[in-house]
Scaffold this motif. Sequence first.
Motif, mmCIF file in Angstrom:
data_model
loop_
_atom_site.group_PDB
_atom_site.id
_atom_site.type_symbol
_atom_site.label_atom_id
_atom_site.label_comp_id
_atom_site.label_asym_id
_atom_site.label_seq_id
_atom_site.Cartn_x
_atom_site.Cartn_y
_atom_site.Cartn_z
ATOM 1 N N SER A 23 -6.559 -12.407 -7.494
ATOM 2 C CA SER A 23 -6.153 -11.655 -6.310
ATOM 3 C C SER A 23 -5.291 -12.515 -5.390
ATOM 4 N N LEU A 24 -5.539 -13.835 -5.372
ATOM 5 C CA LEU A 24 -4.725 -14.722 -4.545
ATOM 6 C C LEU A 24 -3.276 -14.745 -5.025
ATOM 7 N N ALA A 25 -3.100 -14.854 -6.341
ATOM 8 C CA ALA A 25 -1.740 -14.900 -6.889
ATOM 9 C C ALA A 25 -1.016 -13.583 -6.654
ATOM 10 N N LEU A 26 -1.704 -12.475 -6.910
ATOM 11 C CA LEU A 26 -1.074 -11.166 -6.725
ATOM 12 C C LEU A 26 -0.783 -10.896 -5.254
ATOM 13 N N GLY A 27 -1.731 -11.246 -4.389
ATOM 14 C CA GLY A 27 -1.522 -11.052 -2.961
ATOM 15 C C GLY A 27 -0.335 -11.841 -2.457
ATOM 16 N N SER A 28 -0.220 -13.071 -2.913
ATOM 17 C CA SER A 28 0.901 -13.913 -2.516
ATOM 18 C C SER A 28 2.223 -13.326 -3.004
ATOM 19 N N GLU A 29 2.242 -12.869 -4.249
ATOM 20 C CA GLU A 29 3.474 -12.318 -4.817
ATOM 21 C C GLU A 29 3.930 -11.050 -4.099
ATOM 22 N N TYR A 30 2.975 -10.185 -3.741
ATOM 23 C CA TYR A 30 3.331 -8.909 -3.126
ATOM 24 C C TYR A 30 3.302 -8.946 -1.593
ATOM 25 N N GLY A 31 2.927 -10.098 -1.023
ATOM 26 C CA GLY A 31 2.913 -10.238 0.427
ATOM 27 C C GLY A 31 1.790 -9.470 1.105
ATOM 28 N N ILE A 32 0.638 -9.397 0.431
ATOM 29 C CA ILE A 32 -0.519 -8.700 0.995
ATOM 30 C C ILE A 32 -1.722 -9.631 0.957
ATOM 31 N N HIS A 33 -2.748 -9.299 1.701
ATOM 32 C CA HIS A 33 -3.973 -10.096 1.716
ATOM 33 C C HIS A 33 -4.666 -9.950 0.368
ATOM 34 N N HIS A 34 -5.258 -11.057 -0.118
ATOM 35 C CA HIS A 34 -5.890 -11.022 -1.437
ATOM 36 C C HIS A 34 -7.036 -10.007 -1.526
ATOM 37 N N ALA A 35 -7.734 -9.759 -0.418
ATOM 38 C CA ALA A 35 -8.830 -8.783 -0.443
ATOM 39 C C ALA A 35 -8.297 -7.370 -0.669
ATOM 40 N N PHE A 36 -7.075 -7.110 -0.226
ATOM 41 C CA PHE A 36 -6.482 -5.791 -0.424
ATOM 42 C C PHE A 36 -6.172 -5.542 -1.903
ATOM 43 N N VAL A 37 -5.944 -6.617 -2.658
ATOM 44 C CA VAL A 37 -5.716 -6.470 -4.101
ATOM 45 C C VAL A 37 -6.936 -5.825 -4.748
ATOM 46 N N ARG A 38 -8.123 -6.297 -4.392
ATOM 47 C CA ARG A 38 -9.373 -5.733 -4.945
ATOM 48 C C ARG A 38 -9.517 -4.272 -4.508
ATOM 49 N N THR A 39 -9.177 -3.952 -3.280
ATOM 50 C CA THR A 39 -9.244 -2.577 -2.785
ATOM 51 C C THR A 39 -8.319 -1.677 -3.596
ATOM 52 N N ILE A 40 -7.102 -2.149 -3.839
ATOM 53 C CA ILE A 40 -6.152 -1.381 -4.654
ATOM 54 C C ILE A 40 -6.739 -1.134 -6.040
ATOM 55 N N PHE A 41 -7.330 -2.175 -6.609
ATOM 56 C CA PHE A 41 -7.926 -2.056 -7.943
ATOM 57 C C PHE A 41 -9.056 -1.025 -7.951
ATOM 58 N N GLN A 42 -9.935 -1.088 -6.973
ATOM 59 C CA GLN A 42 -11.053 -0.153 -6.906
ATOM 60 C C GLN A 42 -10.561 1.278 -6.721
ATOM 61 N N ARG A 43 -9.568 1.465 -5.876
ATOM 62 C CA ARG A 43 -9.044 2.805 -5.624
ATOM 63 C C ARG A 43 -8.283 3.369 -6.823
ATOM 64 N N SER A 44 -7.824 2.482 -7.701
ATOM 65 C CA SER A 44 -7.046 2.934 -8.850
ATOM 66 C C SER A 44 -7.911 3.651 -9.885
ATOM 67 N N GLY A 45 -9.225 3.458 -9.807
ATOM 68 C CA GLY A 45 -10.121 4.063 -10.787
ATOM 69 C C GLY A 45 -10.262 3.240 -12.052
ATOM 70 N N MET A 46 -9.636 2.068 -12.084
ATOM 71 C CA MET A 46 -9.700 1.215 -13.265
ATOM 72 C C MET A 46 -10.926 0.306 -13.243
ATOM 73 N N GLY A 47 -11.649 0.295 -12.116
ATOM 74 C CA GLY A 47 -12.811 -0.581 -11.986
ATOM 75 C C GLY A 47 -13.926 -0.184 -12.941
ATOM 76 N N ARG A 48 -14.805 -1.127 -13.168
ATOM 77 C CA ARG A 48 -15.931 -0.877 -14.070
ATOM 78 C C ARG A 48 -16.899 0.119 -13.443
#
Length: 155
Positions: A23-48
């Motif tokens: 999440s740190l790498a993705l957040g840095s690349e997209y200019g967003i907070h790393h915690a928001f990466v996990r939120t995006i993932f959870q909202r995508s429905g791809m989570g376990r």
Amino acid sequence: MIKRLSSEEKAEIARRYQAGETSLALGSEYGIHHAFVRTIFQRSGMGRDRAERCSKRAAIIAALEADKTKTDSRVAIEVGCSRPYVYLVRQSIGIFRNRTSKHLLIELSDCNALLFQEAARRRGMAVTRLAAKILDTVATEGMFDAVLDDVEAAA
């Protein structure tokens, strides 16, 4: 200014996060907070789903109870989950790793220290990790006599 992500960017973030990027790498690349990466993932429905999380937790607990000296990384590889998740499960159930290793302080000549630094750099690892790996290999493979070649001198 808050960065607005397109639905395509959010889908790409979720896909890459699921594939194992941090999440740190993705957040840095997209200019967003790393915690928001996990939120995006959870909202995508791809989570376990809950059943899969419970089975992973049970597998982690079984692996930890079978061998309390296993590292979190080793358990994560065996179970197929992240190391931080193994750490959280370990802490939540109160199984703490029995550390059987001892720390050593080894003094090397400047020349040998440089040789270790160069070998570690070529392998992309820290000098201490390289030294530990060499010592571990010598001990595991019983190579003391082959490496030291001093048995005849002592006899």
